[in-house]
Write an enzyme that holds these catalytic residues in place. Structure first.
Site, PDB file in Angstrom:
ATOM      1  N   GLU A 239      20.338   9.066  -9.473  1.00  0.00           N
ATOM      2  CA  GLU A 239      20.772   8.951  -8.076  1.00  0.00           C
ATOM      3  C   GLU A 239      22.293   8.892  -8.008  1.00  0.00           C
ATOM      4  O   GLU A 239      22.960   8.520  -8.985  1.00  0.00           O
ATOM      5  CB  GLU A 239      20.153   7.704  -7.440  1.00  0.00           C
ATOM      6  CG  GLU A 239      18.651   7.849  -7.302  1.00  0.00           C
ATOM      7  CD  GLU A 239      18.010   6.748  -6.480  1.00  0.00           C
ATOM      8  OE1 GLU A 239      18.556   5.634  -6.400  1.00  0.00           O
ATOM      9  OE2 GLU A 239      16.942   7.023  -5.903  1.00  0.00           O
TER      10      GLU A 239
ATOM     11  N   ASN B 276      16.476  -6.215  -3.167  1.00  0.00           N
ATOM     12  CA  ASN B 276      17.697  -6.770  -3.770  1.00  0.00           C
ATOM     13  C   ASN B 276      18.971  -6.065  -3.302  1.00  0.00           C
ATOM     14  O   ASN B 276      20.043  -6.653  -3.336  1.00  0.00           O
ATOM     15  CB  ASN B 276      17.594  -6.832  -5.300  1.00  0.00           C
ATOM     16  CG  ASN B 276      17.463  -5.477  -5.930  1.00  0.00           C
ATOM     17  OD1 ASN B 276      17.124  -4.508  -5.255  1.00  0.00           O
ATOM     18  ND2 ASN B 276      17.730  -5.386  -7.212  1.00  0.00           N
TER      19      ASN B 276
ATOM     20  N   CYS C 297      18.940  -4.806 -10.940  1.00  0.00           N
ATOM     21  CA  CYS C 297      18.258  -4.157 -12.063  1.00  0.00           C
ATOM     22  C   CYS C 297      19.205  -3.890 -13.223  1.00  0.00           C
ATOM     23  O   CYS C 297      18.767  -3.710 -14.345  1.00  0.00           O
ATOM     24  CB  CYS C 297      17.638  -2.857 -11.588  1.00  0.00           C
ATOM     25  SG  CYS C 297      18.858  -1.827 -10.809  1.00  0.00           S
TER      26      CYS C 297
ATOM     27  N   GLU D 265      13.380   4.717  -9.968  1.00  0.00           N
ATOM     28  CA  GLU D 265      14.413   3.796 -10.467  1.00  0.00           C
ATOM     29  C   GLU D 265      13.708   2.466 -10.683  1.00  0.00           C
ATOM     30  O   GLU D 265      13.438   1.736  -9.731  1.00  0.00           O
ATOM     31  CB  GLU D 265      15.543   3.648  -9.439  1.00  0.00           C
ATOM     32  CG  GLU D 265      16.290   4.924  -9.133  1.00  0.00           C
ATOM     33  CD  GLU D 265      17.226   5.351 -10.262  1.00  0.00           C
ATOM     34  OE1 GLU D 265      17.438   4.568 -11.204  1.00  0.00           O
ATOM     35  OE2 GLU D 265      17.734   6.478 -10.195  1.00  0.00           O
TER      36      GLU D 265
HETATM   37  P1  NAP Z   1       8.392  -4.194  -6.304  1.00  0.00           P
HETATM   38  O1  NAP Z   1       7.499  -5.353  -6.181  1.00  0.00           O
HETATM   39  O2  NAP Z   1       7.969  -3.054  -7.131  1.00  0.00           O
HETATM   40  O3  NAP Z   1       8.709  -3.739  -4.805  1.00  0.00           O
HETATM   41  C1  NAP Z   1       9.515  -2.646  -4.505  1.00  0.00           C
HETATM   42  C2  NAP Z   1       8.994  -1.960  -3.257  1.00  0.00           C
HETATM   43  O4  NAP Z   1       7.693  -1.446  -3.511  1.00  0.00           O
HETATM   44  C3  NAP Z   1       8.836  -2.898  -2.064  1.00  0.00           C
HETATM   45  O5  NAP Z   1       9.114  -2.176  -0.895  1.00  0.00           O
HETATM   46  C4  NAP Z   1       7.369  -3.268  -2.127  1.00  0.00           C
HETATM   47  O6  NAP Z   1       6.833  -3.706  -0.912  1.00  0.00           O
HETATM   48  C5  NAP Z   1       6.789  -1.931  -2.525  1.00  0.00           C
HETATM   49  N1  NAP Z   1       5.440  -1.994  -3.092  1.00  0.00           N
HETATM   50  C6  NAP Z   1       4.887  -2.959  -3.840  1.00  0.00           C
HETATM   51  N2  NAP Z   1       3.619  -2.602  -4.186  1.00  0.00           N
HETATM   52  C7  NAP Z   1       3.391  -1.383  -3.635  1.00  0.00           C
HETATM   53  C8  NAP Z   1       2.301  -0.476  -3.636  1.00  0.00           C
HETATM   54  N3  NAP Z   1       1.164  -0.735  -4.282  1.00  0.00           N
HETATM   55  N4  NAP Z   1       2.431   0.686  -2.959  1.00  0.00           N
HETATM   56  C9  NAP Z   1       3.586   0.975  -2.317  1.00  0.00           C
HETATM   57  N5  NAP Z   1       4.649   0.170  -2.276  1.00  0.00           N
HETATM   58  C10 NAP Z   1       4.558  -1.001  -2.929  1.00  0.00           C
HETATM   59  O7  NAP Z   1       9.810  -4.616  -6.885  1.00  0.00           O
HETATM   60  P2  NAP Z   1      10.690  -5.852  -6.444  1.00  0.00           P
HETATM   61  O8  NAP Z   1      10.194  -7.061  -7.127  1.00  0.00           O
HETATM   62  O9  NAP Z   1      10.832  -5.901  -4.982  1.00  0.00           O
HETATM   63  O10 NAP Z   1      12.109  -5.407  -7.020  1.00  0.00           O
HETATM   64  C11 NAP Z   1      12.567  -5.832  -8.255  1.00  0.00           C
HETATM   65  C12 NAP Z   1      12.388  -4.731  -9.296  1.00  0.00           C
HETATM   66  O11 NAP Z   1      13.074  -3.551  -8.882  1.00  0.00           O
HETATM   67  C13 NAP Z   1      12.996  -5.118 -10.609  1.00  0.00           C
HETATM   68  O12 NAP Z   1      12.156  -4.752 -11.661  1.00  0.00           O
HETATM   69  C14 NAP Z   1      14.280  -4.315 -10.661  1.00  0.00           C
HETATM   70  O13 NAP Z   1      14.737  -4.069 -11.957  1.00  0.00           O
HETATM   71  C15 NAP Z   1      13.874  -3.084  -9.944  1.00  0.00           C
HETATM   72  N6  NAP Z   1      15.050  -2.382  -9.410  1.00  0.00           N
HETATM   73  C16 NAP Z   1      15.408  -1.218  -9.999  1.00  0.00           C
HETATM   74  C17 NAP Z   1      16.537  -0.546  -9.562  1.00  0.00           C
HETATM   75  C18 NAP Z   1      16.953   0.727 -10.212  1.00  0.00           C
HETATM   76  O14 NAP Z   1      17.764   1.436  -9.623  1.00  0.00           O
HETATM   77  N7  NAP Z   1      16.434   1.086 -11.362  1.00  0.00           N
HETATM   78  C19 NAP Z   1      17.280  -1.055  -8.482  1.00  0.00           C
HETATM   79  C20 NAP Z   1      16.869  -2.251  -7.899  1.00  0.00           C
HETATM   80  C21 NAP Z   1      15.742  -2.897  -8.370  1.00  0.00           C
HETATM   81  P3  NAP Z   1       6.732  -5.300  -0.619  1.00  0.00           P
HETATM   82  O15 NAP Z   1       8.100  -5.821  -0.597  1.00  0.00           O
HETATM   83  O16 NAP Z   1       6.087  -5.370   0.689  1.00  0.00           O
HETATM   84  O17 NAP Z   1       5.914  -5.884  -1.744  1.00  0.00           O
END
Ligand code: NAP
Length: 508
Positions: A488, A178, A313, A279
């Site tokens: 961060e 994102n 997020c 995060e």
């Molecule tokens: P996600 O599915 O958890 O993916 C995030 C990253 O983790 C991607 O690079 C993904 O790779 C990787 N990943 C997934 N499964 C993994 C595993 N088993 N081992 C290692 N890496 C793995 O999250 P998303 O859907 O992309 O992002 C949305 C979420 O992020 C929301 O919940 C949002 O609130 C949160 N977010 C939080 C912040 C914050 O600062 N708190 C900022 C932005 C977003 P792939 O893409 O290849 O699946």
């Protein structure tokens, strides 16, 4: 071993681009190989995965698909580089980060185009992300020179006590789609300033920004092995994540993404007790009290909810509006959504709402709307897929929402604004704090006593008071509860990459 490509030959990398959009992307920054130990590298089995424009579904580029083997080699490269980088004087590290920042600014339009192409966000927003992302390199280039220890006074006459700050070591950095650029620089800026080396695993949907940053890091003179990028497909992410988060040479894991993935990585970290920064997901409440200035609240609501089509997020996920102001707030917000938000391809002039990242994301919004409407929610505006294209959803406002509905309990991560009506401040606080996550929270009030009370009682890491946008390089970003661990940006961010060492001088 890898199939290494000479860095001098990177402009001629065989990026397989198939859409006219891709050919409009900046060739000088478009990379399709991994960046490991200062070289552009293909995976040993020549596997690739497609990067797709979410607005059109067109394939942009085939990117090399790294697996565990490449990751182990990358850890070696980063561990070797760490031995050198940690000794580089902080002023020199600072200068290199500053050069990287300058190059990001010089290339900001091209970098923004890459973001719009792979993520879909409108170019104006993408440009805003680049400025924000570059700001972390600038900020941490300055912080690199301000890593201070302490001299501690002790009761023993013959002793003196010192506290040193030292880099943690190799850091694995796993980032979401994102904010394809900012989620990287927010971590990497701090890590490199502290003297750590990094391995970045970007999201499958958005590896091109991470690779463009690698090209600029290379041009800035960041030494080989200090910044590495291993792109991989979603299919390989669990195996890649396991290697990068369990290898004994990795000392630190910094992750931004969903809470579910964060928990998997925390389990990986446990076996070898690695330092972690997490995060994770949010479920931001946006409370409008009767005393609020309704026009300011409506403007803040629009900014906080619909940025990046609701896919941040810290985006508001649920509106809690006091009964005295409720009807006028809903009416004005619906009118503003219809007037100011324009769905379309992010490259088009005037578009404010690009596509969602993929069809799964659209299906989640649809599911939340269907669930709410089936339980009595009213569609004030939107409420369906946009006719613009497969991954587009209309900005949607629902009223008559209850705490039982899915959209009140889960992060939607899309352009859905559900409004819950409440009666008293206590009721609003109970609803807001009922979540098991706590990243951002917003409220609008003009009552000073209420402002203090609510700011202190909201169980979140970041509070916007009469303000719908709160991220800034200078301020600490992070959450409480299951929204994560650590902070961060800001003066606190660098501590995530530093160890505290106590040195006791005896016999004096
Ligand atoms: P996600 O599915 O958890 O993916 C995030 C990253 O983790 C991607 O690079 C993904 O790779 C990787 N990943 C997934 N499964 C993994 C595993 N088993 N081992 C290692 N890496 C793995 O999250 P998303 O859907 O992309 O992002 C949305 C979420 O992020 C929301 O919940 C949002 O609130 C949160 N977010 C939080 C912040 C914050 O600062 N708190 C900022 C932005 C977003 P792939 O893409 O290849 O699946």
């Amino acid at each position: 071993m890898f199939s290494h490509l000479p860095v001098s030959g990177i402009l001629k990398l065989p990026c397989r681009m198939s859409s006219s959009l891709a050919s409009a992307l900046p060739a000088s920054l478009l990379r399709s190989a991994a960046y490991i130990g200062g070289s552009w590298v293909r995976s040993s089995d020549s596997a690739t995965f497609p990067v797709v424009d979410p607005a059109t579904g067109a394939e942009l580029v085939q990117v090399t698909d790294c697996g565990p083997k490449e990751c182990r080699e990358t850890v070696k490269a980063a561990a070797g580089a760490f031995q050198v980088w940690k000794e580089v004087p902080s002023k020199e590290r600072s200068n290199l980060l500053r050069k990287w920042y300058d190059l990001m600014i010089q290339n900001k339009e091209d970098l923004a185009r890459i973001i719009t192409a792979e993520n879909g966000k409108p170019t104006k927003e993408a440009l805003g992300e680049i400025i924000y992302a570059a700001g972390f390199l600038e900020w941490f280039s300055e912080e690199a020179r301000r890593i201070y220890g302490d001299v501690v006074s002790v009761p023993m006459k013959d002793r003196r006590a010192l506290v040193l700050k030292q880099p943690v070591g190799v850091a694995t950095v796993i980032t979401p789609w994102n904010f394809p650029s900012a989620m990287i620089t927010r971590k990497v800026g701090a890590a490199l300033a502290a003297g750590c080396t990094v391995i970045v695993k970007p999201a499958e949907d958005t590896p091109l920004s991470a690779l463009a940053l690698a090209e600029l890091a290379h041009q800035a003179g960041i030494p080989a092995g200090v910044y590495n990028v291993v792109p991989c497909s979603r299919e390989k992410a669990p195996a890649v994540g396991e290697v990068l988060c369990t290898d004994p040479s990795v000392a630190k894991i910094s992750f931004t993404g969903s809470t579910a993935t964060g928990k998997i990585l925390l389990r990986h970290a446990a076996d070898s007790v690695k330092r972690v920064s997490m995060e994770l997901g949010g479920h931001a409440p946006f409370i409008v009290f009767d005393s609020a200035n309704v026009d300011k609240a409506v403007a803040g609501a629009l900014a906080s909810k619909f940025r990046n089509s609701g896919q941040t997020c810290v985006c508001t996920n649920r509106f809690l509006v006091q009964k005295g102001i409720h009807d006028v707030f809903v009416k004005k917000l619906a009118a503003l959504i219809e007037k100011d938000l324009h769905v379309g391809n992010g490259f088009e002039e005037g578009v404010t709402q690009g596509p969602l990242i993929n069809e799964r994301a659209v299906e989640k919004v649809e599911h939340h709307v269907r669930d709410a409407v089936s339980q009595g929610a009213r569609v004030e505006t939107g409420g369906k897929r946009s006719t613009y294209g497969k991954n587009f959803y209309e900005p949607t406002l629902l009223s008559n929402v209850t705490t039982k509905m899915l959209c009140s309990r889960e992060e939607t991560f899309g352009p859905l604004a559900p409004v819950i009506k409440f009666d008293t401040e206590e009721e609003a606080m109970a609803i807001a704090n009922s979540a098991n996550v706590g990243l951002a929270g917003y409220f609008y009030s003009q009552d000073p006593a209420q402002i203090w009370r609510v700011a202190e009682r909201l169980e979140v890491g970041m509070v916007g008071v009469n303000e719908g946008l709160l991220s800034s390089v200078e301020c600490p970003f992070g959450g409480v509860k299951q929204s994560g661990l650590g902070r961060e940006g800001s003066k606190y961010g660098i501590d995530e990459y530093l160890e505290v060492k106590y040195v006791c001088f005896g016999g004096l």
